[in-house]
Every structure is written in C-alpha cells, then in structure tokens.
Design an enzyme around this catalytic site. Structure first.
Site, PDB file in Angstrom:
ATOM      1  N   CYS A   1      48.296  41.430  49.263  1.00 11.96           N
ATOM      2  CA  CYS A   1      49.470  40.540  48.242  1.00 11.96           C
ATOM      3  C   CYS A   1      50.666  41.429  47.917  1.00 11.96           C
ATOM      4  O   CYS A   1      50.470  42.597  47.970  1.00 11.96           O
ATOM      5  CB  CYS A   1      48.711  39.765  47.089  1.00 11.96           C
ATOM      6  SG  CYS A   1      49.022  40.869  45.800  1.00 11.96           S
TER       7      CYS A   1
ATOM      8  N   HIS B   1      32.741  41.163  44.437  1.00 11.62           N
ATOM      9  CA  HIS B   1      33.991  40.978  43.834  1.00 11.62           C
ATOM     10  C   HIS B   1      34.065  39.326  43.689  1.00 11.62           C
ATOM     11  O   HIS B   1      33.976  38.713  44.754  1.00 11.62           O
ATOM     12  CB  HIS B   1      34.974  41.652  44.313  1.00 11.62           C
ATOM     13  CG  HIS B   1      36.383  41.482  43.525  1.00 11.62           C
ATOM     14  ND1 HIS B   1      37.204  40.478  43.476  1.00 11.62           N
ATOM     15  CD2 HIS B   1      37.011  42.288  42.683  1.00 11.62           C
ATOM     16  CE1 HIS B   1      38.397  40.596  42.627  1.00 11.62           C
ATOM     17  NE2 HIS B   1      37.967  41.807  41.910  1.00 11.62           N
TER      18      HIS B   1
ATOM     19  N   THR C   1      42.686  40.562  48.462  1.00 12.36           N
ATOM     20  CA  THR C   1      44.163  40.910  48.413  1.00 12.36           C
ATOM     21  C   THR C   1      44.570  42.222  47.780  1.00 12.36           C
ATOM     22  O   THR C   1      45.661  42.629  47.889  1.00 12.36           O
ATOM     23  CB  THR C   1      44.943  39.626  47.678  1.00 12.36           C
ATOM     24  OG1 THR C   1      44.273  39.582  46.364  1.00 12.36           O
ATOM     25  CG2 THR C   1      44.905  38.282  48.226  1.00 12.36           C
TER      26      THR C   1
ATOM     27  N   CYS D   1      51.181  41.120  37.431  1.00 14.50           N
ATOM     28  CA  CYS D   1      51.739  40.617  38.894  1.00 14.50           C
ATOM     29  C   CYS D   1      51.963  39.018  38.352  1.00 14.50           C
ATOM     30  O   CYS D   1      51.676  38.399  37.435  1.00 14.50           O
ATOM     31  CB  CYS D   1      50.849  40.793  39.966  1.00 14.50           C
ATOM     32  SG  CYS D   1      49.360  39.672  39.473  1.00 14.50           S
TER      33      CYS D   1
ATOM     34  N   GLU E   1      36.668  37.487  44.030  1.00 19.63           N
ATOM     35  CA  GLU E   1      37.587  36.885  45.080  1.00 19.63           C
ATOM     36  C   GLU E   1      37.127  36.960  46.561  1.00 19.63           C
ATOM     37  O   GLU E   1      37.298  36.019  47.091  1.00 19.63           O
ATOM     38  CB  GLU E   1      38.963  37.764  44.787  1.00 19.63           C
ATOM     39  CG  GLU E   1      40.057  37.175  45.960  1.00 19.63           C
ATOM     40  CD  GLU E   1      41.204  38.240  46.204  1.00 19.63           C
ATOM     41  OE1 GLU E   1      41.748  38.731  45.381  1.00 19.63           O
ATOM     42  OE2 GLU E   1      41.495  38.540  47.624  1.00 19.63           O
TER      43      GLU E   1
ATOM     44  N   HIS F   1      40.708  41.008  35.269  1.00 24.01           N
ATOM     45  CA  HIS F   1      39.850  41.963  35.046  1.00 24.01           C
ATOM     46  C   HIS F   1      40.586  43.006  33.971  1.00 24.01           C
ATOM     47  O   HIS F   1      40.895  44.274  34.388  1.00 24.01           O
ATOM     48  CB  HIS F   1      39.563  43.065  36.219  1.00 24.01           C
ATOM     49  CG  HIS F   1      38.389  42.057  37.051  1.00 24.01           C
ATOM     50  ND1 HIS F   1      38.454  42.133  38.443  1.00 24.01           N
ATOM     51  CD2 HIS F   1      37.652  41.086  36.649  1.00 24.01           C
ATOM     52  CE1 HIS F   1      37.758  41.259  38.756  1.00 24.01           C
ATOM     53  NE2 HIS F   1      36.772  40.720  37.981  1.00 24.01           N
TER      54      HIS F   1
ATOM     55  N   CYS G   1      45.213  32.081  42.586  1.00 20.30           N
ATOM     56  CA  CYS G   1      46.693  32.588  42.733  1.00 20.30           C
ATOM     57  C   CYS G   1      46.962  32.078  44.310  1.00 20.30           C
ATOM     58  O   CYS G   1      45.925  32.223  45.203  1.00 20.30           O
ATOM     59  CB  CYS G   1      46.689  34.221  42.822  1.00 20.30           C
ATOM     60  SG  CYS G   1      48.216  34.995  43.487  1.00 20.30           S
TER      61      CYS G   1
ATOM     62  N   ASN H   1      42.469  46.353  42.128  1.00 19.08           N
ATOM     63  CA  ASN H   1      43.716  46.721  42.504  1.00 19.08           C
ATOM     64  C   ASN H   1      44.183  48.120  41.730  1.00 19.08           C
ATOM     65  O   ASN H   1      44.549  49.203  42.041  1.00 19.08           O
ATOM     66  CB  ASN H   1      44.875  45.966  42.205  1.00 19.08           C
ATOM     67  CG  ASN H   1      45.366  45.597  40.869  1.00 19.08           C
ATOM     68  OD1 ASN H   1      46.343  46.286  40.392  1.00 19.08           O
ATOM     69  ND2 ASN H   1      44.836  44.664  40.059  1.00 19.08           N
TER      70      ASN H   1
ATOM     71  N   SER I   1      38.820  46.490  37.716  1.00 20.08           N
ATOM     72  CA  SER I   1      40.078  45.880  38.454  1.00 20.08           C
ATOM     73  C   SER I   1      40.230  46.545  39.675  1.00 20.08           C
ATOM     74  O   SER I   1      40.487  47.628  39.879  1.00 20.08           O
ATOM     75  CB  SER I   1      41.269  46.117  37.558  1.00 20.08           C
ATOM     76  OG  SER I   1      42.266  46.028  38.442  1.00 20.08           O
TER      77      SER I   1
HETATM   78  S1  SF4 Z   1      46.698  38.126  44.567  1.00 18.18           S
HETATM   79 FE1  SF4 Z   1      47.997  39.860  43.920  1.00 18.18          FE
HETATM   80  S2  SF4 Z   1      49.663  38.397  42.958  1.00 18.18           S
HETATM   81 FE2  SF4 Z   1      47.566  37.215  43.033  1.00 18.18          FE
HETATM   82  S3  SF4 Z   1      46.778  37.511  41.321  1.00 18.18           S
HETATM   83 FE3  SF4 Z   1      45.567  38.982  42.606  1.00 18.18          FE
HETATM   84  S4  SF4 Z   1      47.160  40.976  42.502  1.00 18.18           S
HETATM   85 FE4  SF4 Z   1      48.070  39.189  41.368  1.00 18.18          FE
END
Ligand code: SF4
Length: 408
Positions: A289, A181, A251, A62, A183, A92, A153, A320, A318
């Site tokens: 996101c 996590h 996200t 991404c 984030e 990741h 990001c 996502n 990971s």
């Molecule tokens: S927030 Fe979305 S665009 Fe930003 S690094 Fe994570 S997956 Fe990628």
C-alpha cells in the site's frame, strides 16, 4: 452462532455531519500531538543540549487506520445503546486497543478477547478491523443479521480483487505475507470464495527459493506440504498448483523483499516453461500500500543521515512497524518500543527484539557526555501522542523540557 439465512447488513451512514465533528474532536483529544505537528512544520529536526532528534518525514497513522478509528468511534456514538463487538484488534497498537476497550467495545478474538462469536445476536453491532476478515467469518455474521461496521481498508480490498481474479482464471495465488496475520488470512480466503481456487503463502526469500526449486525440479510433495502447513489451500498439490501462479502480497511487507519474491518466482517459471508460456503462467501485481511505501522510503532517507541510533515506536505485532525495524537494524543500533515508558534512563532501555520475539533490556544504549543524533519513526498504527512522549523522554534525559525548547 446461528445458521439462519444470510441477510445483508443494514446500511447506516456513520460519517454524517454532526457525528463526524464529535468523532474528530474525540480522536484528536486521544491521539493528537501539537508537539509533533510543530516539529513537522519545522523540518522534523529538534536539537538541544547536544542531542539532535531527527524524525522521519512520514510516520504514524495512515489513511486506512484513521478511517478505521473514525468509524469505530462513530459507531459508538450512533449505536449508543447497543452492544458493540470488534473482530480482534481495530489496529495493532495496544494504546489504541485499550482506548477502544474503554469505550465498551468488546473484542471477539485474539489474546484480549472478552466475548465469543457465539455471544453475537441480531441486535448487536460488529466492527470489522482495517485488515478485513475471512469470508467464512463475514458469512457467519451476515447470517446472524447483526449490524456490520466494515472498516476494511481500500488497499486491502484491492488485493482481494486481484486474488479473486486469479482464482477465476484457475491461477494459484502466491501471497507474500505472514500466514498467521489477520490480513493474509482474509486475503487467502478470497482465493476460495468463488469455488475451487488455490493459494500458498510465502513468508520470506528462503521459502520463496524452496518454492522456486520445486517449480524448476519438482520434489517431495509430502515434504512441501509439511513445510507450508497452515499456509496453503486445503487440497493444495504443488505438482498441479504451481504451474500457473499469480503474485499478491500483504499490504505491509517490505517492498524490496516483495520485489525479490516476484523476480525469483518469475525466473523459476521462465526456467521451467520458457519465455513463450510466461504470460499465461505468471502474473503479478504490486499490492504494497502507498502508506507503507511512503514510511519505508522516508526511513531510507532518515537512515542515510549520520545517526547514533534509531528508535521505532509501535505495537510489537504490527507488521509494517516490524519491517521498519528490520530496515533500520542493518544500519544503526535500533530500539523497538511500544511507548516512552520503555525508556527507563539513559543507561537502560527495555525494547522488543524481533529475533527473540520478546522484550529485552539493553544497558548504556544512549551516548552520554557527548553529542548524539537519534532517529525516530513509527508504524502506520502508532498515534502521534506516543511519538511525542518518546521525544519528550529523550530530551528529559538531557535535562531539557520540550515545551521550553519549542517555545524558544
Ligand atoms: S493497507 Fe496500508 S493504508 Fe490500509 S490500513 Fe493497512 S497500512 Fe494503512
């Protein structure tokens, strides 16, 4: 780490011409795939010897990951003679992290850490990964006075803005995410950044329903705090802190689940306090996101086609990517692999099980002696070269060379 007064990190333009050209060249050499680009240009479908491989319309790196990698590579070029550290993993994906390690960038946290935060000095460079870092960590690094290369990001920064806003209005942030996590830890810390604030992380719908029930009817505070141990702000009081809530999310969560979390919590507040108080007591903001959404939508389209099985390529930690696997598992047999090396033969595949949280083996996973359709996708942290190797391996099992196939 030392506790000297906080100093702002020096501003250095890492994206200047000359450096960026060299970075682009190196990044392409490491992660680009001409095969994947050709496949994309020809409708994302490739067929030969009774095998059809269908690639999702959106997959792989991404914009946030591309930017983080560019900045890390650029830091290596600009700060040639300095020690460079990274807070955990840049993204990741094991292949990318190993590559970063080979460039002499040492990890300060996580299972493969090679240095401790206490080793960092004012002469060093520290890279902050795409998912950001906790407020305390950033303050400690700023106090040391090292050069920070912050690759957080923009989409993650938007979530922080929202959570900080909730805190300033005495609204508790309910974060749909994984409390462990990076984030989500970084996001949670923003709720406490400017004085008293509160947060609670809910992982799934079962936890959401538990919270909803507490909002409607109250319950045992002790049981609540035990259930959400490690997922709430330090002095969290569910009787006090669930009266006004604002939603945010990691996200990379599954959009459909995040929407459900929002709907259920909204209804609980409505049931408890009535329509008139809803606006004051419930806020939400969609913080999935765009890149995550595009990959989930593209997978939905792919899953609607006739397929024998799905392969999802990406790092096992990971977020996502695991959500892509969850989406796919309900529809087709799904194999989550970190690279093509997991495909031993058409009789045996080694793959990661989300249920058992470890690699397992499956025999007779691929249709043999008849035509087969295989869907392929990859998470936002997976480089194209790994996707190419996977497609190459699938055709190899049918005795077909990818080069020959693409040239024909
Ligand atoms: S927030 Fe979305 S665009 Fe930003 S690094 Fe994570 S997956 Fe990628």
């Amino acid at each position: 780490m030392s506790t000297t007064p906080i100093a702002a990190s020096k501003k250095v333009n890492l994206r200047r011409p000359g450096i960026m050209e060299a970075v682009q060249q190196q990044v392409e050499q490491h992660y680009r795939s001409v095969v994947v680009e050709k496949l994309r240009a020809s409708g994302n479908v490739l067929s030969a010897a009774g095998l059809t491989v269908r690639l999702a319309k959106q997959f792989g790196f991404c914009y946030g990951v591309e930017r983080a990698i560019d900045l890390a590579y650029s830091a290596r070029k600009v700060f040639k003679d300095k020690k460079i550290y990274i807070l955990g993993e840049i993204i990741h994906n094991p292949e990318v992290n190993e590559q970063i390690g080979r460039m002499g960038i040492k990890s300060l946290a996580g299972p493969n850490s090679e240095a401790s935060p206490d080793d960092v000095t004012a002469d060093d460079v520290v890279i902050v990964p795409a998912f950001g870092a906790e407020v305390d960590t950033m303050s400690r690094l700023q106090a040391i006075g090292c050069q920070l290369v912050d690759t957080t990001c923009g989409d993650v920064l938007s979530v922080w803005k929202r959570v900080t806003q909730y805190a300033s209005e005495q609204i508790t942030s309910i974060i749909h995410g994984k409390a462990w996590h990076e984030e989500t830890k970084a996001t949670s810390s923003r709720a406490l950044a400017k004085g008293p604030g509160h947060y609670l992380v809910v992982y799934d719908l079962a936890e959401t329903d538990y919270v909803c029930n507490y909002i409607r009817h109250g319950g045992s505070k002790e049981e609540f705090l035990k259930k959400f141990e490690g997922a709430h702000s330090p002095d969290f009081d569910p009787d006090r802190d669930l009266q006004c809530i604002g939603l945010a999310n990691q996200t990379t969560m599954l959009r459909s689940e995040t929407e459900d979390v929002q709907r259920r919590l909204r209804q609980a507040i409505l049931d408890r306090y009535g329509e008139k108080e809803l606006v004051q007591r419930f806020r939400f903001f969609d913080t999935i996101c765009g890149a995550t959404q595009e990959r989930q939508d593209a997978l939905d389209q792919l899953l609607a086609q006739p397929l024998d099985l799905m392969i999802v390529v990406g790092g096992y930690n990971s977020s996502n990517t695991s959500h892509l696997v969850e989406m796919s598992e309900g529809r087709h047999p799904t194999y989550f692999i970190k690279s093509a090396s997991m495909i031993a033969s058409d009789k045996l595949i080694r793959h990661y099980s989300l249920k058992f949280q470890k690699e397992i083996e499956t025999e007779n996973w691929m249709p043999v002696g008849r035509s087969a359709a295989i869907g392929v996708t990859a998470g936002a942290s997976c480089p194209n070269n790994l996707i190419e190797e996977t497609i190459r391996r699938l055709f190899e099992l049918r005795g077909v060379s990818l080069e020959g196939l693409l040239a024909s």
